[in-house]
Design an enzyme around this catalytic site. Structure first.
Site, PDB file in Angstrom:
ATOM      1  N   SER B 133       0.821  -1.200   0.000  1.00 29.36           N
ATOM      2  CA  SER B 133       0.000   0.000   0.000  1.00 29.36           C
ATOM      3  C   SER B 133       0.859   1.256   0.000  1.00 29.36           C
ATOM      4  O   SER B 133       1.873   1.327   0.683  1.00 29.36           O
ATOM      5  CB  SER B 133      -0.924   0.020   1.210  1.00 29.36           C
ATOM      6  OG  SER B 133      -1.738   1.170   1.157  1.00 29.36           O
ATOM      7  N   GLY B 138      -4.196   4.725   9.097  1.00 31.10           N
ATOM      8  CA  GLY B 138      -4.772   5.531  10.178  1.00 31.10           C
ATOM      9  C   GLY B 138      -4.561   7.016  10.023  1.00 31.10           C
ATOM     10  O   GLY B 138      -4.559   7.758  10.998  1.00 31.10           O
ATOM     11  N   GLY B 140      -6.445   8.817   7.834  1.00 29.92           N
ATOM     12  CA  GLY B 140      -7.680   9.397   7.296  1.00 29.92           C
ATOM     13  C   GLY B 140      -7.742   9.359   5.784  1.00 29.92           C
ATOM     14  O   GLY B 140      -8.580  10.022   5.179  1.00 29.92           O
ATOM     15  N   LEU B 141      -6.848   8.581   5.150  1.00 24.56           N
ATOM     16  CA  LEU B 141      -6.860   8.507   3.690  1.00 24.56           C
ATOM     17  C   LEU B 141      -7.557   7.246   3.195  1.00 24.56           C
ATOM     18  O   LEU B 141      -7.406   6.854   2.034  1.00 24.56           O
ATOM     19  CB  LEU B 141      -5.428   8.593   3.129  1.00 24.56           C
ATOM     20  CG  LEU B 141      -4.665   9.879   3.470  1.00 24.56           C
ATOM     21  CD1 LEU B 141      -3.296   9.873   2.788  1.00 24.56           C
ATOM     22  CD2 LEU B 141      -5.448  11.118   3.031  1.00 24.56           C
ATOM     23  N   GLY B 142      -8.292   6.605   4.053  1.00 20.61           N
ATOM     24  CA  GLY B 142      -9.087   5.449   3.633  1.00 20.61           C
ATOM     25  C   GLY B 142      -8.262   4.212   3.335  1.00 20.61           C
ATOM     26  O   GLY B 142      -8.631   3.412   2.471  1.00 20.61           O
ATOM     27  N   SER B 143      -7.162   4.033   4.073  1.00 20.02           N
ATOM     28  CA  SER B 143      -6.297   2.878   3.785  1.00 20.02           C
ATOM     29  C   SER B 143      -7.031   1.563   4.024  1.00 20.02           C
ATOM     30  O   SER B 143      -6.916   0.638   3.218  1.00 20.02           O
ATOM     31  CB  SER B 143      -5.022   2.942   4.629  1.00 20.02           C
ATOM     32  OG  SER B 143      -5.349   2.949   6.008  1.00 20.02           O
ATOM     33  N   SER B 144      -7.794   1.461   5.095  1.00 21.35           N
ATOM     34  CA  SER B 144      -8.456   0.178   5.378  1.00 21.35           C
ATOM     35  C   SER B 144      -9.541  -0.104   4.345  1.00 21.35           C
ATOM     36  O   SER B 144      -9.718  -1.238   3.915  1.00 21.35           O
ATOM     37  CB  SER B 144      -9.028   0.160   6.798  1.00 21.35           C
ATOM     38  OG  SER B 144     -10.136   1.024   6.899  1.00 21.35           O
ATOM     39  N   GLU B 190     -14.882  -3.745   5.946  1.00 20.70           N
ATOM     40  CA  GLU B 190     -14.745  -2.524   6.743  1.00 20.70           C
ATOM     41  C   GLU B 190     -15.440  -2.664   8.097  1.00 20.70           C
ATOM     42  O   GLU B 190     -14.955  -2.148   9.104  1.00 20.70           O
ATOM     43  CB  GLU B 190     -15.369  -1.342   5.976  1.00 20.70           C
ATOM     44  CG  GLU B 190     -14.435  -0.677   4.986  1.00 20.70           C
ATOM     45  CD  GLU B 190     -13.549   0.351   5.682  1.00 20.70           C
ATOM     46  OE1 GLU B 190     -12.491  -0.067   6.221  1.00 20.70           O
ATOM     47  OE2 GLU B 190     -13.892   1.539   5.678  1.00 20.70           O
ATOM     48  N   ASP B 201     -15.928   5.612   2.679  1.00 18.33           N
ATOM     49  CA  ASP B 201     -14.559   5.317   2.246  1.00 18.33           C
ATOM     50  C   ASP B 201     -14.528   4.199   1.209  1.00 18.33           C
ATOM     51  O   ASP B 201     -13.884   4.323   0.167  1.00 18.33           O
ATOM     52  CB  ASP B 201     -13.691   4.918   3.448  1.00 18.33           C
ATOM     53  CG  ASP B 201     -13.360   6.111   4.333  1.00 18.33           C
ATOM     54  OD1 ASP B 201     -14.001   7.163   4.180  1.00 18.33           O
ATOM     55  OD2 ASP B 201     -12.458   5.975   5.181  1.00 18.33           O
TER      56      ASP B 201
END
Lengths: 384, 384
Positions: B133, B138, B140-144, B190, B201
């Site tokens: 990735s 964590g 706030g860029l929508g990694s999960s 998610e 997200d």
């Protein structure tokens, strides 16, 4: 024989800029003064001169009173009157003769206001007027208004237009009617300096306490809680007109957004006045009230940022005070100028010293002032 | 045989926090990806294992597929289904056996989501899944979400549930119905990671482009102008729940003020979407539109500050970019996290380099990304 006057500066607690667009703003006096001393001289004393000493700038001007008398083509009114175009020309001629250094040419309008107020109120007696001010010029703390209020107060104190107890020891306030007269004359002085002043600054300086204003209507109120503010002068000069115009242009580009921003500011001013007026003690402690005020200041600052009137130096002050968990906001036009930081009652002096020394090391100038105190006051010296 | 999937991260352009209180927010994909490679292995290859390699953290996990099969007490549904308590327990048992270092224990929920998605979509075939990735975790860029979307896409791409041209060279998008399926599965992933995700997200990561959302309703739209953003990760971890709660508490303390603040944000989001959707060229040039967007960002940032969700590091980024006359705002929860800076079309690369190097010298991590591009995509390798 000497009479002294002192008139406080002012800060805008909340609502600057938004007030231009119909929101409520709240202003208050600060215990930082312009001091004026008036001493009449006899012709033998000093060649029949009217002297003005501006101590802070080390400038001294003088005019033979006969020249001043000659300058005014018509009888001057002894009630508050706007300076006519004809009289303005006469004053300009008296001021043009002075050798004001280029860097201090901004003082010329203050000298003009002095000549207008003195001649109108006192006529053409020889005198020496000494002005000292604790207020920085052009920093949004109402220095010119407190200058005009202190001059008008000192000049009127030696006339029959007001009734004061000349035997009073120490500082003395005017009665309500006399204060109105002082304020009206000060406003005429402000008009010479600023063209179209709002009248807020001289009113706060004359009356002291707290004033909320909206669409030209002023509401006086007395605060029921003591508040101490750290005022930090960034020493960055602002172009108030350009800043006000910038907000208006943003308003034209984004009318919906800005209308909500202004409404939010209006609500902040209303909430603030409710807190300041609420009886103490009431259900909230002083500390709880201070916390609410801090939050209102933080919100107002965010809204001012969204109007685009902040400045890098203002942000530096905000960051510095935030490190000590203190809330700050710009006061006045923004784009530099001054920043307010609430100093809560329970804050230790050590912390205050640290914040001040850190801010001063950035080249800023700090004042600590209680707000909402007395307005203009008079002091008749023992030799009066 | 190998299939690759990549799913973009997301940023919130405007409206974070205010969206919780009914305002419109606008989110967009960023061309910064989570990449997943899925390769089925034969039992002889690798002892019948399901392997997960998380390249960025240098972690590798594996389970004998027989163990995975045994773990699930009931038949798994092949349509998007929430992980039941029973299945969650089974997964927890599979994850608890792993030796995840204490510092990376946050990854456990991602591993759980992987196991759930893989078992549900692909059953119990031996395979190696490699995840890399470009997105910070964590921040706030929508990694999960992009992790879940890329996994669901890769897993579904090798089933009959979707129809894709396996002979296509290069990156390939899903059809609308298939995308819906990918997105639904990703949402289930998610939920395992976040409990109660908003679904924004994963939807942005799956569909790409721009999505405005208000009170749970999503509106898709395609931008008609390219926008390049500098994304600065302050690397300061946030407590999103505490920040959201802080805004709600402020709302309870100052309902009138905050209602206006939220309405102002709502208007900002609406104005932004109108600009992004407006045809190009129209009466405004790209540069004029960019200037409007910069102003909207500045206003939104001021409003976020008035909600109390900024942070010293965010202010540092704002000040640094302001020196280059660039507009910035925090994105996401605030209190650290990431800051967006618009990079106008006409901005020189030299300036961008300077800003980036100055920000990196503060210890921040910078990405430059076009926004509003494609959503999740699939790539069938030549050996497929």
């Amino acid at each position: 024989m000497e009479v002294k006057a002192r008139a406080p500066g002012k800060i805008i607690l909340t609502g600057e800029h938004a007030v231009v667009h119909g929101s409520t703003a709240v202003a208050t006096s600060i215990a930082v003064y312009t001091n004026v001393s008036l001493r009449f001289t006899t012709p033998s004393d000093d060649e029949d001169l009217l002297k003005l000493q501006l101590k802070d700038t080390a400038l001294e001007f003088s005019w033979p009173v006969s020249k001043v008398r000659e300058a005014f083509p018509a009888q001057l009114s002894s009630t508050p009157t706007s300076c006519s175009v004809e009289n303005a020309k006469a004053i300009a001629a008296l001021v043009d003769h002075l050798s004001i250094p280029e860097a201090k040419i901004g003082l010329a309008s203050g000298v003009s206001a002095f000549l207008w107020l003195y001649s109108s109120i006192q006529g053409f007696k020889p005198a020496t007027v000494v002005v000292t001010s604790e207020l920085p010029l052009g920093a949004g703390l109402g220095s010119s208004a407190s200058f005009c209020v202190a001059l008008a107060a000192a000049f009127l104190a030696c006339t029959d237009s007001v009734s004061l107890d000349v035997n009073h020891q120490g500082w003395l306030s005017f009665g309500e009617k006399d204060l109105e007269l002082v304020n009206k004359w000060a406003f005429e002085g402000e008009k010479i300096i600023h063209g179209k002043p709002s009248g807020i600054d001289n009113t706060v300086s004359a009356y002291g306490n707290i004033i909320s204003f909206k669409s030209g209507n002023l509401t006086y109120m007395k605060s029921n809680m003591p508040l101490k503010m750290l005022i930090t002068n960034t020493k960055v000069g602002r172009n108030t007109k350009a800043l006000v115009a910038g907000v208006s242009e943003r308003m034209l580009r984004h009318p919906d957004i800005m209308a909500f921003v202004f409404s939010a500011v209006d609500s902040i001013s209303k909430e603030l006045t409710a807190i300041l007026k609420s009886p103490t003690p009431d259900e909230l402690t002083i500390t709880e009230k201070e916390e609410k005020i801090e939050e209102l200041m933080e919100m107002n600052q965010g809204l001012l940022q969204s109007m685009g009137v902040s400045h890098a130096t203002i942000e530096t002050v905000l960051r510095t005070t935030l490190k000590y968990k203190l809330a700050s906001k710009l006061t006045g036009a923004g784009g530099g100028g001054c920043v307010l930081t609430l100093l809560p009652t329970l804050l230790s002096g050590t912390v205050v010293d640290k914040v001040v020394s850190e801010l001063e090391s950035c080249g800023f100038q700090c004042f600590i002032a209680t707000i909402g105190g007395a307005g203009v006051e008079i002091n008749f010296g023992p030799s009066y």
